[in-house]
Design a protein around this motif. Structure first.
Motif, short mmCIF file in Angstrom:
data_model
loop_
_atom_site.label_atom_id
_atom_site.label_comp_id
_atom_site.label_asym_id
_atom_site.label_seq_id
_atom_site.Cartn_x
_atom_site.Cartn_y
_atom_site.Cartn_z
N TYR A 1 0.90 -1.17 0.00
CA TYR A 1 0.00 0.00 0.00
C TYR A 1 0.94 1.21 0.00
O TYR A 1 1.97 1.19 0.69
N CYS B 1 1.79 2.66 3.46
CA CYS B 1 2.29 1.70 4.48
C CYS B 1 3.80 1.91 4.70
O CYS B 1 4.60 1.73 3.78
N PRO B 2 4.20 2.30 5.91
CA PRO B 2 5.62 2.57 6.14
C PRO B 2 6.50 1.32 6.02
O PRO B 2 7.66 1.41 5.62
N ARG C 1 9.80 0.73 3.46
CA ARG C 1 11.11 0.12 3.78
C ARG C 1 11.56 -0.77 2.62
O ARG C 1 12.70 -0.69 2.15
N LYS D 1 -3.40 -11.38 5.89
CA LYS D 1 -3.69 -10.12 5.20
C LYS D 1 -2.69 -9.08 5.69
O LYS D 1 -2.95 -8.34 6.63
N MET D 2 -1.53 -9.09 5.06
CA MET D 2 -0.48 -8.15 5.44
C MET D 2 0.45 -7.87 4.27
O MET D 2 0.75 -8.78 3.48
N VAL D 3 0.86 -6.61 4.13
CA VAL D 3 1.88 -6.23 3.16
C VAL D 3 3.01 -5.53 3.92
O VAL D 3 2.77 -5.06 5.03
N PRO D 4 4.22 -5.44 3.39
CA PRO D 4 4.62 -5.80 2.03
C PRO D 4 4.78 -7.31 1.85
O PRO D 4 5.05 -8.04 2.80
N GLU E 1 7.13 -9.73 5.71
CA GLU E 1 8.00 -9.05 6.69
C GLU E 1 9.00 -8.11 6.02
O GLU E 1 9.98 -8.53 5.38
N SER E 2 8.77 -6.84 6.25
CA SER E 2 9.56 -5.81 5.57
C SER E 2 11.07 -5.97 5.74
O SER E 2 11.82 -5.86 4.76
N TYR F 1 -13.27 -0.08 4.46
CA TYR F 1 -12.57 -1.20 5.14
C TYR F 1 -11.50 -0.64 6.07
O TYR F 1 -11.39 -1.01 7.24
N LYS G 1 -9.24 0.73 11.29
CA LYS G 1 -8.31 1.59 12.02
C LYS G 1 -9.00 2.47 13.06
O LYS G 1 -8.35 2.95 13.99
#
Ligand code: GSH
Length: 219
Positions: free
Chosen positions: A6, A9-10, A14, A46-49, A61-62, A125, A130
């Motif tokens: 996203y 997304c910090p 990275r 449900k997670m990025v990156p 996992e960044s 969503y 959040k």
């Protein structure tokens, strides 16, 4: 390689940084925020990156992604491996900011026409998920002055920790991987009193990693 992210997304920033820094081409895919099936299908949550490597395997996992891409490059360019050292003062600064920065960022990022928020259902969503975390978005926006005062004071402290406009401790390192994404997100916020050394660093790192800032759209 493909990188799923996203834009706001910090952790994703990275991962993007290490590609940009090493000048490595990658396919950048920004998922809709309410797309659960793509990330779950790739890494089981449900997670990025998410990095999909050349062999087709997926990695989350960044920092694992940063180290994987850096190592792949370092084998070709001797001595290019990213220094891992992070000063305790930088860690402490990031921990302090973490207490409140989402109250400034989350209610703003949904208003910036970012690709992950291209549909009303993606926005809904995110807001729903959040709000459980930071409370009502409009309430947080109304209280911006209070958080701006905090960030403006904290940026004065950060200015002393930035040793070079090229990299916080002089050489591109894990410190930059942790710090730049947070500062980039703060460029969404109007009224931030950027200290000169911090602003110069931010703009430099944006150019070096080829990642745009949000300053032109700040709210
Ligand atoms: N430890 C993970 C954290 C990644 C993370 O928290 N990503 C957030 C976006 S900033 C996410 O995908 N959250 C799921 C959601 O918002 O639905 C990493 O470093 O990659």
């Amino acid at each position: 390689m493909k990188l799923y992210t996203y834009d706001h997304c910090p952790y994703c920033t990275r991962a993007r940084m290490i590609f940009g820094w090493h000048n490595i081409d990658f396919e950048h895919i920004i998922l809709l925020n309410d797309d659960e099936s793509t990330p779950v299908g790739l890494i089981g949550k449900k997670m990025v990156p998410i990095l999909v490597k050349a062999d087709g395997t997926a990695m989350g996992e960044s920092l694992d992604i940063v180290r994987f891409v850096d190592n792949a490059t370092a084998t070709q360019q001797a001595g290019s491996r990213l220094p891992e050292n992070v000063r305790p003062e930088i860690e402490a600064w990031l921990a302090e900011i973490n207490e409140y920065q989402n109250r400034l960022i989350m209610p703003r990022c949904v208003q910036l026409n970012l690709a992950e928020f291209a549909t009303q259902s993606a926005i809904a969503y995110f807001v729903n998920k959040k709000t459980a975390y930071i409370g009502d978005f409009s309430e947080n926006l109304k209280n911006s002055a209070q958080y701006l005062a905090k960030i403006n004071a904290d940026l004065i402290d950060l200015a002393d920790l930035i040793h070079s406009p090229e990299a916080t401790n002089g050489v591109f390192s894990m410190e930059d991987i942790l710090l730049f994404p947070i500062l980039r997100n703060l460029s969404m916020v109007k009224g931030v009193d950027w200290q000169k050394p911090v602003l110069t660093y931010l703009e430099n790192m944006s150019a070096q990693t080829k990642i745009d800032l949000f300053s032109d759209r700040a709210i």
